[in-house]
Design an enzyme around this catalytic site. Structure first.
Site, mmCIF file in Angstrom:
data_model
loop_
_atom_site.group_PDB
_atom_site.id
_atom_site.type_symbol
_atom_site.label_atom_id
_atom_site.label_comp_id
_atom_site.label_asym_id
_atom_site.label_seq_id
_atom_site.Cartn_x
_atom_site.Cartn_y
_atom_site.Cartn_z
ATOM 1 N N TYR A 140 7.283 4.049 8.439
ATOM 2 C CA TYR A 140 7.561 2.755 7.822
ATOM 3 C C TYR A 140 8.724 2.812 6.835
ATOM 4 O O TYR A 140 9.313 1.785 6.515
ATOM 5 C CB TYR A 140 6.317 2.222 7.103
ATOM 6 C CG TYR A 140 5.187 1.824 8.033
ATOM 7 C CD1 TYR A 140 5.410 1.591 9.384
ATOM 8 C CD2 TYR A 140 3.896 1.672 7.552
ATOM 9 C CE1 TYR A 140 4.388 1.235 10.226
ATOM 10 C CE2 TYR A 140 2.857 1.307 8.389
ATOM 11 C CZ TYR A 140 3.100 1.088 9.730
ATOM 12 O OH TYR A 140 2.082 0.719 10.560
ATOM 13 N N LYS A 186 -0.902 14.075 15.134
ATOM 14 C CA LYS A 186 -0.540 14.185 16.550
ATOM 15 C C LYS A 186 0.304 15.443 16.715
ATOM 16 O O LYS A 186 1.417 15.433 17.249
ATOM 17 C CB LYS A 186 0.223 12.925 16.993
ATOM 18 C CG LYS A 186 0.348 12.771 18.508
ATOM 19 C CD LYS A 186 -0.985 12.652 19.228
ATOM 20 C CE LYS A 186 -0.766 12.417 20.727
ATOM 21 N NZ LYS A 186 -2.028 12.568 21.506
ATOM 22 N N ASP A 219 -5.610 10.049 18.817
ATOM 23 C CA ASP A 219 -6.273 9.354 19.918
ATOM 24 C C ASP A 219 -7.755 9.701 19.972
ATOM 25 O O ASP A 219 -8.609 8.828 20.183
ATOM 26 C CB ASP A 219 -5.582 9.632 21.255
ATOM 27 C CG ASP A 219 -5.131 11.071 21.413
ATOM 28 O OD1 ASP A 219 -5.368 11.890 20.503
ATOM 29 O OD2 ASP A 219 -4.535 11.389 22.459
ATOM 30 N N ASP A 243 -2.808 3.147 9.044
ATOM 31 C CA ASP A 243 -2.769 1.698 9.222
ATOM 32 C C ASP A 243 -3.615 1.297 10.426
ATOM 33 O O ASP A 243 -4.464 0.396 10.364
ATOM 34 C CB ASP A 243 -1.315 1.261 9.406
ATOM 35 C CG ASP A 243 -1.130 -0.247 9.357
ATOM 36 O OD1 ASP A 243 -2.121 -0.982 9.201
ATOM 37 O OD2 ASP A 243 0.027 -0.698 9.479
ATOM 38 N N ASP A 247 -7.740 -0.288 10.360
ATOM 39 C CA ASP A 247 -8.039 -1.589 10.962
ATOM 40 C C ASP A 247 -9.060 -1.456 12.092
ATOM 41 O O ASP A 247 -9.918 -2.325 12.275
ATOM 42 C CB ASP A 247 -6.760 -2.242 11.482
ATOM 43 C CG ASP A 247 -5.962 -2.910 10.377
ATOM 44 O OD1 ASP A 247 -6.431 -2.909 9.220
ATOM 45 O OD2 ASP A 247 -4.862 -3.420 10.659
#
Length: 354
Positions: A140, A186, A219, A243, A247
């Site tokens: 970001y 990851k 994942d 993020d 959620d």
């Protein structure tokens, strides 16, 4: 006299923030704290009034405050804005300006709310997860970032120190909880995640070896949050993964509207519910104020008013146990009515200091 800067925001933001402020003031007063609260414009409302989503007066007020309580921002009518004029840019700028690099998102599913979950109540009841998300680095904020004709680029980057400081936050919270940290990355694909995993492992070995640490690819972590949410205690991860996962985890109690967040580590701490501005129901008095109210409780914790914060949390739990719900949870209570019930239950349980 603690000074709280309140940024109501857009859509349902002013409604839920108003309920939170009423509870905040009453709980503070019950414990002898005279909170000084000032209100300032941000987001789309500021665009309309000041031609910028983050006016200078709001910036200055936030930097002078002891804490900031913020509502949701944005609305489709401002989606055409670009760059620094986007509503979301105000939030990113605020976080960067305050220096808040650690985002805490508690995911709680009390027995009284388990039936509201889209998952089996027996699977989610009793879930108690703290997601610790790095907030000022990663993709970001990475440079270079650009978009030209037919091409775009964003850069994911982290330094050793950025990863180490957020890892310490997660481990310190784990010491107060069940002593388990799951670090999510990851690392099988991304070099930046390989650095993340190495640094987290290093900090654990040197400073927190008495705690349990395990690693998951993002994942797999997403799948495990849905299949076996109670296995998690503290989840540590970077900005973009945090993020997404926070959620996703917000679906466990059945609504984004019930969850608070705190952004810590800088000069001034920031507190906000994790839901959006929901412009389709704005002004109808039906928005769930629980996330905003619980964010206010987290704010009191950082002002060394944990007893007052606990009273607010007990008020929320008692209101839910008594069957009060806003419409997003299948109930009939209005925004104000739910706040009133929380306040009533909170103060009923408050041992007022002599």
């Amino acid at each position: 006299m603690p000074h709280i800067a309140v940024l109501p925001g857009d859509g349902v933001g002013p409604e839920v923030t108003c309920s939170a402020v009423r509870v905040l003031e009453a709980a503070g007063a019950a414990f002898g704290a005279d909170l000084q609260i000032s209100t300032h414009t941000v987001g789309g409302a500021a665009l309309d009034e000041y031609d910028t989503p983050f006016p200078d007066a709001t910036r200055e007020a936030c930097m002078r405050a002891d804490a900031v309580l913020m509502g949701a921002i944005g609305d489709p009518k401002w989606d055409h804005e670009v760059g620094a004029r986007r509503c979301e840019a105000a939030l990113l700028t605020l976080r960067k300006m305050l220096g808040v690099y650690a985002n805490l998102r508690p995911i709680l599913v009390p027995e009284a709310m388990a039936e509201a979950s889209p998952l089996r109540s027996s699977l989610v009841a009793g879930t108690d997860i703290l997601i610790v998300r790095e907030l000022t680095g990663g993709v970001y904020f990475g440079e270079p970032r650009m978009r030209v004709a037919g091409y775009a680029v964003n850069t994911m980057e982290y330094t050793h120190e950025e990863v180490a400081r957020i890892a310490r936050v997660a481990f310190r919270w784990a010491e107060k909880r069940q002593g388990r940290v799951t670090s999510v990355d990851k690392a099988n694909v991304l070099e930046v995640s390989q650095l993340w995993r190495d640094v987290v492992t290093e900090v654990h070995a040197r400073e927190f070896a008495h705690l349990e640490l395990n690693h998951l690819y993002v994942d797999n972590a997403a799948m495990q949050l849905v299949l076996h949410p109670r296995q998690f205690d503290v989840v540590l991860t970077g900005n973009i993964f945090g993020d997404i996962l926070s959620d996703l985890a917000a679906t466990l109690p059945g609504s984004l509207g019930v969850l608070p967040s705190a952004s810590l580590g800088g000069e001034v701490d920031l507190f906000e519910p994790v839901h959006g501005s929901a412009p389709d129901i704005a002004g109808r008095g039906v928005a769930n104020p629980m996330g905003a109210i619980l964010s206010a409780a987290m704010l009191l914790d950082t002002l060394d008013m944990s007893e007052a914060a606990q009273c607010i949390r007990r008020g929320v739990t008692s209101a839910l146990a008594a069957g009060f719900r806003t419409r997003d949870l299948g109930g009939r209570s209005s925004t104000r009515e739910f706040g009133d019930v929380v306040l009533e239950h909170a103060l009923d349980s408050t041992p007022i200091p002599a």
